[in-house]
Design a protein around this motif. Structure first.
Motif: not given
Length: 86
Positions: A28-54
């Motif tokens: 692992f080198d880096s992640a945008t959007g608040g991604g953090t590395l723990a135990g070999g897995v990068v995790m993000w806690a993202l906000a809710s998405l409205a329908p038909n958005t990304s």
């Protein structure tokens, strides 16, 4: 890698958890959007998405100087889950 999380459903997604395991033969080198590395897995806690958005995040891995015998490509898989059913 750029990961796109989309909500194609009829309702808002609720909170979204995105996970991406560090592929073999990389570190692992880096992640945008608040991604953090723990135990070999990068995790993000993202906000809710409205329908038909990304939304998108980017993750960067460094490929090892030597990779396993016969390795010709690296595979990366991410998974996203939301709290609202469709």
């Amino acid at each position: 890698y750029t990961i796109t999380v989309a909500n194609n459903g009829p309702s808002a997604s609720g909170a979204i958890t995105l996970t991406d395991a560090v592929p073999a033969d990389t570190t692992f080198d880096s992640a945008t959007g608040g991604g953090t590395l723990a135990g070999g897995v990068v995790m993000w806690a993202l906000a809710s998405l409205a329908p038909n958005t990304s939304t998108q995040v980017t993750i960067t891995f460094r490929v090892a100087a030597t990779v396993g015998a016969g390795v010709t490509q690296l595979t990366n898989t991410a998974s996203a889950t939301g709290t609202a059913p469709d």
